[in-house]
Design an enzyme around this catalytic site. Structure first.
Site, PDB file in Angstrom:
ATOM      1  N   HIS A  49       0.806  -1.222   0.000  1.00  0.00           N
ATOM      2  CA  HIS A  49       0.000   0.000   0.000  1.00  0.00           C
ATOM      3  C   HIS A  49       0.839   1.273   0.000  1.00  0.00           C
ATOM      4  CE1 HIS A  49      -3.801  -2.066   0.278  1.00  0.00           C
ATOM      5  NE2 HIS A  49      -3.372  -2.774   1.303  1.00  0.00           N
ATOM      6  N   GLN A 151      -0.282 -13.665   4.635  1.00  0.00           N
ATOM      7  CA  GLN A 151      -1.434 -12.953   5.182  1.00  0.00           C
ATOM      8  C   GLN A 151      -2.731 -13.680   4.857  1.00  0.00           C
ATOM      9  OE1 GLN A 151       0.139  -8.550   4.267  1.00  0.00           O
ATOM     10  NE2 GLN A 151      -1.868  -8.617   5.261  1.00  0.00           N
ATOM     11  N   GLU A 153      -6.507 -12.821   4.931  1.00  0.00           N
ATOM     12  CA  GLU A 153      -7.288 -11.587   5.043  1.00  0.00           C
ATOM     13  C   GLU A 153      -8.562 -11.617   4.196  1.00  0.00           C
ATOM     14  OE1 GLU A 153      -4.723  -8.373   3.853  1.00  0.00           O
ATOM     15  OE2 GLU A 153      -3.589  -9.658   2.504  1.00  0.00           O
ATOM     16  N   ALA A 178      -8.004  -5.188   8.222  1.00  0.00           N
ATOM     17  CA  ALA A 178      -8.787  -4.280   7.387  1.00  0.00           C
ATOM     18  C   ALA A 178      -9.469  -5.030   6.243  1.00  0.00           C
ATOM     19  CB  ALA A 178      -7.894  -3.165   6.852  1.00  0.00           C
ATOM     20  N   ASP A 179      -8.684  -5.796   5.485  1.00  0.00           N
ATOM     21  CA  ASP A 179      -9.268  -6.552   4.373  1.00  0.00           C
ATOM     22  C   ASP A 179     -10.186  -7.660   4.874  1.00  0.00           C
ATOM     23  OD1 ASP A 179      -8.219  -5.498   1.798  1.00  0.00           O
ATOM     24  OD2 ASP A 179      -6.294  -5.898   2.741  1.00  0.00           O
TER      25      ASP A 179
END
EC number: 4.1.2.53
Length: 267
Positions: A49, A151, A153, A178-179
């Site tokens: 990001h 990850q 997610e 978050a995801d």
């Protein structure tokens, strides 16, 4: 093993020790070095990001190298060619985003290993990782020093968590709040009770499988909660968020009508 190939972050994970980290999204070696002098156990240099190029990641690895804080690189995705580049610039610990299946996890493992154990391209003699060929028998030693984190997610990844945990070569699993909350139908609401329940059970499942469990929590109380659930590599802030909060707080001391930091989301 050559001393340059030792990976204290991986060794501490193997021992089950808790390590506290910081997310680096500022993309500069200057900020990375400042963070490295603070004493965090690990620093996540974000290529997903944050707008980091391979050269940006390289310079930040150089900046933190003299210090005890251990760098973790998160590339934008887990392709074989990108993993090869990140390893060649000297990354020893990778966090691969958006791993949804055991097959994806196996592909990522293969991308980090030289043949016959994987598909990593051979080019150590021109790479920082092997100090341009000065580390003898680099290819024979490097697998033991690499630390691979993936990850989880998404709902799909949660459904496949047990199979992902069974993949040999995966050292730890990081829950992306978050995801994950968005995938579960609670966008920008990782604090929802159902999301919290899933995070807790996932952390406990990861640790029960003998893997390290990771998390990013920008709120201190959430970080403490994840540690209580058993997470053992936890990032407790993001450099750009901490910087902007500090700017807002300082301005609020001198400007009437300013009330301090604004809400900036869960991540």
């Amino acid at each position: 093993m050559n001393a340059l190939l030792t990976n204290p972050f991986k060794e501490r994970l193997r021992k089950g020790e808790v390590q506290i980290g910081l997310w680096l999204s500022s993309t500069t070696s200057y900020m990375a070095e400042i963070a490295a002098t603070s004493g965090y156990d690990w620093l996540l240099i974000d290529g997903e990001h944050a707008p980091n190029t391979i050269q940006d990641l390289y310079h930040q690895l150089q900046a933190v190298a003299p210090y005890a804080s251990q760098p973790v690189i998160r590339p934008v995705e887990g392709s074989k060619s990108l993993i090869k580049q990140v390893l060649d610039i000297g990354a020893q610990t990778l966090l691969i985003p958006m791993v949804d299946t055991a097959d994806q996890a196996r592909q990522v493992v293969s991308a980090t290993r030289y043949p016959p154990y994987g598909e990593r391209g051979v080019g150590a003699s021109v790479a920082r990782a092997a100090r341009w060929g000065r580390i003898e028998n680099y290819m024979a030693q490097v697998n033991d020093s690499l630390c691979l984190l993936v990850q989880v997610e998404s709902k799909t990844a949660l459904d496949n968590l047990d199979e992902i945990l069974d993949v040999e070569g995966i050292d730890g699993v990081f829950i992306g709040p978050a995801d994950l909350s968005a995938s579960l139908g609670y966008p920008d609401n990782a604090g929802h009770p159902e999301v919290q329940r899933i995070i807790e059970t996932s952390i406990r499942r990861i640790r029960a499988a003998g893997k390290a469990a990771g998390f990013l929590a920008v709120a201190p109380d959430m970080a403490q909660q994840c540690l209580a659930w058993g997470a053992n590599f936890v990032a407790v802030g993001v450099d750009t968020m901490l910087y902007s909060d500090a700017l807002d707080q300082r301005l609020a001391m001198f400007k009437s009508g300013k009330n301090g930091p604004r809400i900036k989301g869960s991540y």
